[in-house]
Design a protein around this motif. Sequence first.
Motif, PDB file in Angstrom:
ATOM      1  N   TRP A  16       0.793  -1.151   0.021  1.00  0.00           N
ATOM      2  CA  TRP A  16       0.004   0.057   0.088  1.00  0.00           C
ATOM      3  C   TRP A  16       0.707   1.232   0.010  1.00  0.00           C
ATOM      4  O   TRP A  16       1.894   1.294   0.520  1.00  0.00           O
ATOM      5  N   THR A  17       0.525   2.507  -0.870  1.00  0.00           N
ATOM      6  CA  THR A  17       1.346   3.472  -0.796  1.00  0.00           C
ATOM      7  C   THR A  17       0.422   4.855  -0.534  1.00  0.00           C
ATOM      8  O   THR A  17      -0.927   4.666  -0.353  1.00  0.00           O
ATOM      9  N   GLY A  18       0.939   5.812  -0.230  1.00  0.00           N
ATOM     10  CA  GLY A  18       0.247   6.798   0.154  1.00  0.00           C
ATOM     11  C   GLY A  18       1.184   7.899   0.590  1.00  0.00           C
ATOM     12  O   GLY A  18       2.186   8.012   0.431  1.00  0.00           O
ATOM     13  N   LEU A 108      -4.133   7.201   2.239  1.00  0.00           N
ATOM     14  CA  LEU A 108      -3.755   6.086   1.206  1.00  0.00           C
ATOM     15  C   LEU A 108      -4.152   6.359  -0.073  1.00  0.00           C
ATOM     16  O   LEU A 108      -5.278   7.000  -0.666  1.00  0.00           O
ATOM     17  N   THR A 112      -7.695   1.268  -2.089  1.00  0.00           N
ATOM     18  CA  THR A 112      -7.165   0.973  -0.751  1.00  0.00           C
ATOM     19  C   THR A 112      -7.573  -0.688  -0.705  1.00  0.00           C
ATOM     20  O   THR A 112      -6.838  -1.238  -0.189  1.00  0.00           O
TER      21      THR A 112
END
Lengths: 152, 135
Positions: A16-18, A108, A112
């Motif tokens: 996961w990126t954010g 996020l 997601t």
Amino acid sequence: MSEMTAGAKAGVERVWTGGCACGGVRYEITAQPGPISFCHCGQCRRQHSHVGAYTTFPRDALRRVKEDTLAWYASSDRARRGFCSRCGSGLFWEGEGNPNVDVTAGSLDEPTGLCADRHIWIDFKEDYYDLPDDGLLRRASTDPDNHSKVES
Amino acid sequence: MTAPLPGGCLCGGVRFLVTERPMGVVNCHCGQCRRFHGHVGAYITVPRETVFFDADATLAWYRSSAKAERGFCARCGSSLFWKGDGNPLVDVAAGSLDQPTGLATLRHIHVAGKADYYAIEDGLERFPADAPEPP
């Protein structure tokens, strides 16, 4: 697909990126983030200016890829809140001695793939909204599990 | 209820008084509010001249788009204001108001930009973008 899974921990399908609105802070999460908790406490209300929404996971699964503009505020004697000093985006909650870290759901990158499972600190809820009839768990400050869930 | 609305950030660096009662609170589900607030943005809209500052030393502004700025506290990170260029009104974040507010939530806007991790379950009116101007 290989880009999405590179760096993910064993058994986890993706990374996961954010980050913040201006790009000054970017992060990666390499473990399965826990289900989203909606926090109705007074500190989240003041800092986020509405309900807080957080996902929780072990601290070592958070990699701060870019943190040029990351600032921290000690919101209590046992916790601090991270935000971007350039655009004001709310990002992190860290408790002293807590092996986990909370990241705001709104920071996020989409999609997601996560769901929410509870409302916490509901006894401190503000007066201008009602708790929705969404079937999620509800926990007050006096409940022993008045906190977000970490995926094992 | 006609009482003014005091408010401010988490650390007290920004304190203000809103002297005009708004119609209510509007929830914004756009991506910019989501990043700024960490979740949905909830705002009241009032004329700029009805917001009086008792303290603003830590108030900072970020140009979030070509036509608007967002105000926040540079010390504690509280997300406070949305101000459109040339707009006589200003949006004040509802959670920054002292309790009790006596206000209620009216509607949801920009739901087309809503994130995937939550549903809107309160039965209030939803608009894919901005709500239509009142007649």
